[in-house]
Design a protein around this motif. Structure first.
Motif, PDB file in Angstrom:
ATOM      1  N   ASP A  24       0.846  -1.182   0.000  1.00 32.20           N
ATOM      2  CA  ASP A  24       0.000   0.000   0.000  1.00 32.20           C
ATOM      3  C   ASP A  24       0.888   1.241   0.000  1.00 32.20           C
ATOM      4  N   PHE A  25       0.259   2.410  -0.021  1.00 31.52           N
ATOM      5  CA  PHE A  25       1.048   3.632  -0.142  1.00 31.52           C
ATOM      6  C   PHE A  25       1.976   3.815   1.052  1.00 31.52           C
ATOM      7  N   GLU A  26       1.497   3.464   2.237  1.00 31.76           N
ATOM      8  CA  GLU A  26       2.364   3.565   3.409  1.00 31.76           C
ATOM      9  C   GLU A  26       3.571   2.648   3.258  1.00 31.76           C
ATOM     10  N   GLY A  27       3.341   1.492   2.638  1.00 30.96           N
ATOM     11  CA  GLY A  27       4.449   0.585   2.379  1.00 30.96           C
ATOM     12  C   GLY A  27       5.443   1.168   1.395  1.00 30.96           C
ATOM     13  N   LEU A  28       4.933   1.889   0.396  1.00 35.31           N
ATOM     14  CA  LEU A  28       5.840   2.547  -0.551  1.00 35.31           C
ATOM     15  C   LEU A  28       6.727   3.561   0.165  1.00 35.31           C
TER      16      LEU A  28
ATOM     17  N   THR B  94       7.799   5.481  -4.146  1.00 32.53           N
ATOM     18  CA  THR B  94       7.712   5.177  -5.574  1.00 32.53           C
ATOM     19  C   THR B  94       7.259   3.736  -5.793  1.00 32.53           C
ATOM     20  N   SER B  95       6.845   3.482  -7.049  1.00 38.81           N
ATOM     21  CA  SER B  95       6.540   2.107  -7.469  1.00 38.81           C
ATOM     22  C   SER B  95       7.653   1.557  -8.347  1.00 38.81           C
ATOM     23  N   TRP B  96       8.805   2.205  -8.330  1.00 36.04           N
ATOM     24  CA  TRP B  96       9.906   1.813  -9.207  1.00 36.04           C
ATOM     25  C   TRP B  96      10.279   0.344  -8.984  1.00 36.04           C
TER      26      TRP B  96
END
Length: 327
Positions: A10-14, A24-26
């Motif tokens: 999730d975004f917090e994990g990013l 980022t999702s890199w």
């Protein structure tokens, strides 16, 4: 987290990723240059067929010269020339064709993050004419196709007796989007193409030439307010594309308390860098959503089968969306 199997943090994990990867999702998607359209699976495309109920087709692009003048201070309308080499022949070409001058989709090389660079850490010297890295051709050769959901922000606000203030460049909140979804009993799914109908394009195109120039010079346009909550929501809902019928999807100028004032200083706090360069989330702007929204109001159905087929230009930073909706 196993990104190869389609399970993403999730975004917090990013945000917990290390170094330049934070936020980022890199490196997470199997096809590195595709970005969030990777959320659309073959089964998702097949399931999107269920959105076709009436067989009604909508083109979601305005004419290439519709926004003349538009909000952009640099992009003008293309010049169309027809020529012939003999009486039975006609051909034509365009001069001064800005690929993001009308209905468009922003590619992943459209924005560089001030703090970490282009998506996936692509070197700056690879973002030039003729190089394929992050180019729009990725989505031309493998078009973006799936379920689209229209969120009728204009209709929702009109029903409340509080029309959106386009002339004042009203920032639109995530709370408004969620309220509009709830009012229509709408739910979203991973891989959805989310379309935000604000009414801005029809409002702007209905102005006189003088009023268009006045709005252009004001540098105000209604759109999504910049917030970490919105970017987190977009990622956590696994949207493949965010599109809107306004100038930049987000409001112009950025809200005073934009969390991106420092990380996106060159963009004066806009979210484009976070969405494009960090999350790999393509943005649609100036989409022609009015006719589709009115049709959906009449049917009470708010989803459609969507196709997006950009121009196949190697290394393009953006393109006309060439988007179609089938309901």
């Amino acid at each position: 987290m196993n990104a190869a199997e389609g399970i993403y943090p999730d975004f917090e994990g990013l945000l917990q990723r290390e170094g330049r990867l934070a936020g980022t999702s890199w490196g997470l998607f199997p096809h590195q240059s595709r970005g969030t359209p990777s959320f659309i699976t073959p089964q998702g495309v097949l399931d999107a067929r269920q959105c076709i109920r009436t067989g009604t087709v909508f083109g979601l692009d305005y004419p290439a010269d519709a926004f003349d003048p538009g909000m952009s201070l640099k992009r003008g309308a293309p010049r169309h020339t027809i020529y012939s080499s003999h009486p039975a022949h006609r051909d034509d070409y365009l001069d001064g064709y800005y690929l993001q001058g009308s209905t468009q989709i922003d590619g992943l090389r459209h924005r560089r993050a001030d703090d970490v660079g282009f998506y996936n850490g692509t070197p700056d010297d690879r973002i030039t004419e003729g190089t394929p890295d992050l180019g729009i051709q990725e989505w031309a050769e493998n078009p973006i196709t799936g379920r689209g959901v229209l969120v009728d922000l204009e209709g929702h606000r009109d029903e409340a007796g509080e029309p959106i203030d386009h002339a004042g460049g009203e920032p639109l909140t995530l709370d408004l989007v969620e309220s509009a979804l709830k009012a229509r009993s709408l739910s979203t799914q991973p891989g959805d193409i989310l379309m935000l109908h604000t009414g801005w394009c029809e409002w702007f195109l209905g102005l006189s030439a003088e009023d268009k120039q006045r709005i252009r010079q004001s540098r105000k346009a209604s759109g999504m307010a910049q917030s970490r909550e919105f970017t987190a929501w977009a990622w956590d809902n696994r949207f493949a594309v965010l599109a809107a019928d306004n100038f930049a999807l987000e409001c112009l100028p950025a809200v005073p308390d934009s969390p991106y004032r420092h990380s996106a200083a060159n963009d004066n706090g806009m979210m484009h860098q976070q969405l494009l360069a960090k999350l790999g989330l393509p943005l649609g702007e100036l989409w022609k959503l009015g006719p589709l929204a009115r049709h959906m109001r009449s049917t009470g159905r708010w989803d459609a089968f969507i196709t997006i087929k950009p121009l196949n230009i190697t290394g393009g930073t953006g393109s006309p969306a060439n988007a179609t909706a089938i309901t």
